[in-house]
Design an enzyme around this catalytic site. Structure first.
Site, PDB file in Angstrom:
ATOM      1  N   ASP A  77       0.859  -1.177   0.000  1.00 21.78           N
ATOM      2  CA  ASP A  77       0.000   0.000   0.000  1.00 21.78           C
ATOM      3  C   ASP A  77       0.905   1.239   0.000  1.00 21.78           C
ATOM      4  O   ASP A  77       2.110   1.167   0.222  1.00 21.78           O
ATOM      5  CB  ASP A  77      -0.983  -0.013   1.181  1.00 21.78           C
ATOM      6  CG  ASP A  77      -2.205   0.871   0.892  1.00 21.78           C
ATOM      7  OD1 ASP A  77      -2.150   1.654  -0.083  1.00 21.78           O
ATOM      8  OD2 ASP A  77      -3.197   0.797   1.629  1.00 21.78           O
TER       9      ASP A  77
HETATM   10  C1  NOJ Z   1      -3.975   3.964   0.003  1.00 17.35           C
HETATM   11  C2  NOJ Z   1      -5.162   3.074   0.177  1.00 17.35           C
HETATM   12  O1  NOJ Z   1      -5.101   2.400   1.414  1.00 17.35           O
HETATM   13  C3  NOJ Z   1      -5.320   2.053  -0.935  1.00 17.35           C
HETATM   14  O2  NOJ Z   1      -6.515   1.358  -0.754  1.00 17.35           O
HETATM   15  C4  NOJ Z   1      -5.250   2.724  -2.266  1.00 17.35           C
HETATM   16  O3  NOJ Z   1      -5.456   1.799  -3.278  1.00 17.35           O
HETATM   17  C5  NOJ Z   1      -3.905   3.396  -2.394  1.00 17.35           C
HETATM   18  N1  NOJ Z   1      -3.769   4.401  -1.358  1.00 17.35           N
HETATM   19  C6  NOJ Z   1      -3.712   4.039  -3.752  1.00 17.35           C
HETATM   20  O4  NOJ Z   1      -4.511   5.131  -3.878  1.00 17.35           O
END
Ligand code: NOJ
Length: 767
Positions: free
Chosen positions: A296
């Site tokens: 993430d």
């Molecule tokens: C953080 C989020 O937790 C995740 O779900 C998301 O896909 C990514 N950022 C990219 O935007």
């Protein structure tokens, strides 16, 4: 595309392969993984730096969906793109924009390996469908699949070939803002929805120009963050992990999901990004997942703050060893992996495995055959925002609405002759209904409730907004500034409610009050809304409350006083049309809650599949004492249970029959019953089957959903519905640390919610 080293080399390898004798060729055709061969050939000609480049993902140049890292400027990104040191980008969108970066990767780098382009296509792309929690309330797997398919069609027309969805995190805590993004609290429903979404996004053929790779996220445990505070610590036991958290991820894997995303949280002391048990043991080994795992946003680097990695280099080492294949915005792999290999701390085989997994998905997407197939400007023009997508969004929106209360049949509304007051800032809001996670959609593009009601011109509407719900223009990255001081409009709204036949009050949360980073400790109506609701009710009892929210709310007062309550979530672009059609009875609501609504915040976590405990009720002990599992001030029952939702018609459940009251592990059991539409409208009912395993090596919940079906009936019509139970239905992760069905006694329950109306006993014999 230029003819580069890669094309020539791969052609040679294929020629050699085709030169095998026929017998051998046949054998290889049935047994050989052709894409695997291509990946291996490619890896052989890649430098270490190029392989690590594939494992590096950069954010684009405009939107950010997380805190920006140091040193990640556009100049560096372009430099790395040209050097073949970037495997993927996120948040680059639009056929022309994507083409521009893809051209660099394909035309300017030594090997011309195309980029995979990721984006958070969470509930539609530009044409928004209901937030995922709302879609889940439909329990309509076909509709959910179609919704994901439409999202893929629209996103792929803008250059996207990979979505960071579905989020399959189970959560029991409505304080957590990200419940809006999931399928609610139940692993069975969550698993079916995970499959539907994966299949919808990916279709039957990933190499098509209108299907995109899906991503099951966030692996794992993110929905169990302590006290519902986003990014917080997660500490759960083995049984919860395997029986509640893992199943939707496993279902997504079995449905063929091509990527996973790990999570920000630590799980029992080890951050998910550096968690070998989760990524290598469970996902890649036990479940045989051969796609890739993206970290993430910044989660590798965040292991320093967690107190697990001493610096970013250490974070890179821990992440790769634990099985994270691609680095999203930590700059850990690109900066440190080469050195880690050269220092002997990382075996190059791990790099080959990670890069190979990423290349495999690129091959499956057909990017090597045509890297520009998602970048067709004409298709983009034809597809984005077209009528089919809007029709699909409307259909899904209607199916997502849940009727929570309808005393005295105040609903559906008559289509003429009524004087209606519409009250609430949200009734006139064209942005909030889009919900959170809607980066590609423009503000002001939702149909408001007022606009939807405008399609029924034979009633007389008076609108009064009441106090503004929030100040300024809320956005995706900052806190919504809820108005708690400026009460102007309050009295005008109360006056508007006087002497009207019906008052429609549209209240709830702003769309950006839920979503990532939007946890709340108070689940009541924000701002002056509760006060306004009570004041309006004093002057007119005929109130229909239309709720817009991204999570269960605590609306105890409303439930006790307001005759009709409609849960309309955040329904996306077609929101107002869907709500109006339901209010006027042109669509009979059939949604059922995918998550329990509490009476108050202190009941949270509250969920239907709880454990019985040793002291479940006063009657089991001494009724006059306090020594049983309860609160002194509020009962244990929720306000609205999981699976609950009404219709304009009514349904009767009767004649429950079991084909026998015992079956063997290799046998089956048929449960049947009669469902009758006893009301005056045609309607759909989500019939639900639950079981209870009475005694087990590891205790089981009082009820577990094991089957459901949508049944449509005309008034007065009946249908015999049946479910089949086999030993697979009864399996759980037992005290023997494996999935198994333990022989013994069970109960089966049937009903229109988790508060079931029919039940019977049966047993599973040992043989
Ligand atoms: C953080 C989020 O937790 C995740 O779900 C998301 O896909 C990514 N950022 C990219 O935007």
């Amino acid at each position: 595309m230029k003819i580069n080293i890669l094309t020539t080399y791969c052609a040679l390898v294929m020629l050699l392969f085709m030169g095998c004798n026929t017998k051998q060729k046949h054998k290889m055709n049935t047994q050989t993984d052709h894409i695997g061969q291509k990946v291996d050939s490619l890896l052989r000609i890649m430098t270490l730096e190029e392989k690590i480049g594939q494992m590096n993902q950069y954010n684009g140049f405009w939107n950010v969906t997380g805190p920006s890292p140091e040193g990640g400027d556009a100049a560096l990104k372009y430099k790395h793109l040209e050097a073949g040191l970037v495997g993927s980008m996120l948040n680059v969108r639009g056929a022309a924009e994507v083409r521009a970066v893809q051209e660099i990767a394909v035309e300017k780098t030594r090997l011309g390996i195309p980029l995979i382009i990721g984006f958070d296509v969470i509930h539609g792309y530009k044409t928004l469908t209901p937030i995922p929690l709302a879609e889940s309330a439909s329990w309509d797997l076909e509709a959910i699949k179609t919704s994901a398919k439409n999202a893929a069609i629209e996103a792929s027309a803008e250059g996207i070939n990979w979505t960071f969805a579905p989020m399959v995190d189970i959560s029991r805590d409505a304080r957590w803002g990200r419940v809006m993004e999931g399928a609610g609290e139940d692993p069975f429903l969550g698993s079916r929805i995970a499959e539907a979404r994966v299949k919808g996004f990916q279709g039957d053929d990933l190499s098509q120009y209108n299907t995109i790779a899906a991503c099951a996220k966030h692996f794992a445990g993110y929905g169990f963050s302590e006290a519902g505070r986003d990014y917080n610590t997660v500490d759960v036991g083995t049984s919860t992990l395997h029986n509640i958290i893992f199943p939707p991820f496993k279902a997504a894997t079995d449905a063929g999901v091509r990527t996973f995303m790990n999570s920000f949280n630590e799980l029992n002391g080890i951050p998910a990004t550096g968690n070998t048990f989760l990524q290598r043991e469970i996902l890649k080994k036990d479940w045989g997942f051969n796609g890739f795992i993206v970290s993430d946003w910044g989660s590798m680097r965040e292991m320093i703050a967690h107190g697990h990695a001493v610096d970013n280099e250490h974070a890179a080492e821990l992440s790769l060893k634990a099985g994270s294949d691609m680095d999203m915005e930590s700059y850990a792999y690109i900066r440190h992996l080469v050195k880690l290999v050269k220092d002997g701390k990382i075996d190059e085989a791990l790099i080959n495995d990670a890069a190979g997994r990423i290349l495999r998905v690129k091959y499956e997407l057909g990017l090597f055959d045509d890297p520009y197939k998602y970048c067709d400007l004409d298709r983009e023009k034809d597809i984005v925002g077209n009528k089919d997508l809007h029709d699909g969004a409307l259909d899904m929106a209607k199916k997502s609405i849940v009727l929570l209360k309808n005393e005295n049949q105040l609903l559906p509304l008559k289509k003429q002759g009524l004087n209606i007051a519409v009250i609430g800032d949200l009734a006139n809001d064209k942005t909030s209904p889009l919900g959170s996670w809607r980066i590609a959609a423009e503000d002001g593009t939702a149909i408001s409730v007022l606009e939807g009601l405008g399609n029924y011109p034979n009633n007389n509407i008076t609108y009064a907004s009441g106090p503004k719900l929030y100040k300024g223009i809320p956005d995706f990255t900052t806190e919504v500034d809820i108005n708690t001081t400026d009460k102007s409009g309050f009295n005008e709204a109360v006056n508007a409610a006087k002497n009207k036949d019906v008052v429609l009050m549209v209240l709830g949360e702003h769309g950006f009050q839920s979503g990532e980073g939007r946890s709340r400790t108070n689940l009541e109506l924000p701002g002056f809304q509760q006060e306004l609701l009570e004041a309006v009710y004093k002057v007119n009892k005929n109130v229909v409350l239309v709720l817009m929210n991204g999570r269960p709310l605590a609306i105890n007062w409303a439930d006790q006083n307001i005759p009709s309550i409609v849960e309309a979530w955040q329904l996306g672009t077609q929101s107002g049309h869907a709500i109006a059609q339901v209010l006027y009875g042109d669509y009979n609501p059939s949604g059922k809650l995918p998550m329990t609504f509490p009476k108050n915040i202190g009941q949270i976590p509250i969920y239907y599949n709880y454990k019985n405990t040793g002291r479940p009720s006063p009657s089991d002990h001494d009724a006059n004492t306090v020594f049983w599992s309860h609160y002194g001030d509020v009962g244990n029952e929720p306000l609205y249970e999981f699976g609950y939702g009404l219709s304009y018609t009514t349904f009767k459940y009767e004649n429950m029959k079991l084909s026998s009251n015992a079956f063997k592990p290799d046998g089956t059991l048929e449960v049947s019953f009669t469902l009758t539409n006893t009301g005056n409208y045609e309607g759909k009912e989500v019939v639900q089957m639950y079981i209870r395993d009475l005694f087990a090596s590891s205790t089981r919940p009082v009820k577990e959903l094991k089957g459901f079906e949508l049944v449509n009936l005309k008034p007065g019509a009946s249908k015999t519905v049946s479910f089949t139970i086999d030993s697979k239905t009864l399996e759980f992760y037992s005290a023997n640390n494996k999935w198994e069905a333990e022989p013994g006694d069970f109960k089966v329950f049937i009903g229109g919610s988790s508060n079931t109306v029919l039940e019977a006993d049966f047993s599973l014999s040992s043989n």
